[in-house]
Design a protein around this motif. Structure first.
Motif, short mmCIF file in Angstrom:
data_model
loop_
_atom_site.label_atom_id
_atom_site.label_comp_id
_atom_site.label_asym_id
_atom_site.label_seq_id
_atom_site.Cartn_x
_atom_site.Cartn_y
_atom_site.Cartn_z
N PHE A 40 0.83 -1.20 0.00
CA PHE A 40 0.00 0.00 0.00
C PHE A 40 0.87 1.26 0.00
O PHE A 40 0.54 2.24 -0.69
CB PHE A 40 -0.94 0.00 1.20
N GLN A 41 1.95 1.25 0.76
CA GLN A 41 2.85 2.40 0.77
C GLN A 41 3.48 2.63 -0.61
O GLN A 41 3.57 3.77 -1.07
CB GLN A 41 3.95 2.21 1.81
N ILE A 42 3.90 1.55 -1.23
CA ILE A 42 4.50 1.68 -2.57
C ILE A 42 3.47 2.18 -3.57
O ILE A 42 3.75 3.08 -4.38
CB ILE A 42 5.09 0.33 -3.01
N SER A 43 2.25 1.63 -3.51
CA SER A 43 1.20 2.08 -4.43
C SER A 43 0.84 3.55 -4.21
O SER A 43 0.54 4.28 -5.16
CB SER A 43 -0.06 1.21 -4.24
N ALA A 44 0.89 3.99 -2.94
CA ALA A 44 0.56 5.39 -2.63
C ALA A 44 1.57 6.35 -3.25
O ALA A 44 1.24 7.52 -3.50
CB ALA A 44 0.51 5.59 -1.12
N TRP A 45 2.79 5.89 -3.50
CA TRP A 45 3.77 6.71 -4.20
C TRP A 45 3.60 6.60 -5.72
O TRP A 45 3.61 7.62 -6.43
CB TRP A 45 5.18 6.26 -3.82
N LEU A 46 3.47 5.40 -6.22
CA LEU A 46 3.51 5.20 -7.67
C LEU A 46 2.29 5.75 -8.40
O LEU A 46 2.43 6.43 -9.42
CB LEU A 46 3.66 3.70 -7.99
N VAL A 47 1.11 5.45 -7.88
CA VAL A 47 -0.12 5.82 -8.61
C VAL A 47 -0.25 7.33 -8.81
O VAL A 47 -0.50 7.79 -9.94
CB VAL A 47 -1.36 5.23 -7.90
N PRO A 48 -0.07 8.18 -7.77
CA PRO A 48 -0.17 9.63 -8.02
C PRO A 48 0.87 10.16 -9.00
O PRO A 48 0.58 11.05 -9.80
CB PRO A 48 0.03 10.24 -6.62
N LEU A 49 2.08 9.61 -8.96
CA LEU A 49 3.12 10.08 -9.88
C LEU A 49 2.80 9.65 -11.32
O LEU A 49 3.05 10.41 -12.26
CB LEU A 49 4.49 9.54 -9.45
N TRP A 50 2.26 8.46 -11.49
CA TRP A 50 1.83 8.04 -12.82
C TRP A 50 0.71 8.93 -13.33
O TRP A 50 0.69 9.32 -14.50
CB TRP A 50 1.36 6.59 -12.79
N LEU A 51 -0.24 9.27 -12.44
CA LEU A 51 -1.35 10.14 -12.84
C LEU A 51 -0.84 11.53 -13.22
O LEU A 51 -1.35 12.15 -14.16
CB LEU A 51 -2.37 10.24 -11.70
#
Length: 213
Positions: A40-51
């Motif tokens: 969840f921590q990793i996803s919280a970083w990756l998804v906003p940056l991809w968006l």
């Protein structure tokens, strides 16, 4: 690797055979445990940056559809001392790809560095401070596993971030003529190298400190 050991964090770590003598014994099991714990921590970083990457170029194109409409903007930005201090000189002639790597690329590099530092320190020194490293070693894991695997996880996350950025921009080249595939993967490569470098620095620095924070 059949039994399970309950950890202080509420996760279960498979027990590694006690006769394993390799320094990296059980690294694959610990890799899966860390990916599960910090997904969840990793996803919280990756998804906003991809968006962020996904919406920036189309937004630029909608507001400034041609080079002519950006002429005044580029001139003003190149003359602004504050803008030059934060981002450097705007590349000329100011194509969408140049604006993307100049402004959004700066945010991506800063956020990638922060992500690499915070995740590395949390997985490495954070678990050590909480006593989870002793639990891990008691399962028969090799002596290098508690240090190598967290860095491996962070490097995988950084690689996933850069691959996503490159893939998104490559896909956008089909609809935005001013974006190029080579430029997309050049930015992705820069992000990857930056994240790996800061993760390596953090891995050394957090071991020199007394506690994670």
């Amino acid at each position: 690797m059949s039994a399970a050991l309950s950890t202080a964090a509420g996760e279960s770590a498979p027990v590694i055979s006690s006769n394993a003598t390799s320094a990296l014994a059980g690294w694959d099991t610990y890799l899966r445990v860390l990916l599960r714990r910090f997904r969840f921590q990793i996803s919280a970083w990756l998804v906003p940056l991809w968006l962020l990457v996904g919406v920036t170029a189309p937004s630029y194109e909608s507001v400034y559809p041609s080079l002519e409409t950006r002429t005044v903007l580029i001139e003003q930005m190149r003359k602004s001392p504050g803008t030059r201090l934060l981002y450097g000189y705007v590349p000329v002639p100011g194509r969408l790809g140049q604006l993307l790597q100049w402004e959004t690329g700066t945010f991506l590099l800063v956020c990638t560095a922060l992500m690499a530092i915070m995740l590395t320190c949390r997985m490495l020194r954070g678990d050590e401070d909480e006593g989870l490293i002793e639990v891990l070693r008691s399962t028969g894991a090799g002596r290098a596993v508690p240090h190598a695997v967290p860095v491996m996880v962070v490097w995988t996350a950084v690689g996933g971030l850069s691959a996503g950025v490159g893939g998104i921009l490559t896909w956008q080249t089909r609809s935005i003529e001013e974006l190029t595939i080579s430029g997309a993967w050049a930015l992705a490569g820069t992000i990857c190298v930056t994240g790996w470098a800061f993760s390596a620095i953090a891995a050394v620095a957090c071991q020199l400190g007394r506690q994670v924070g």
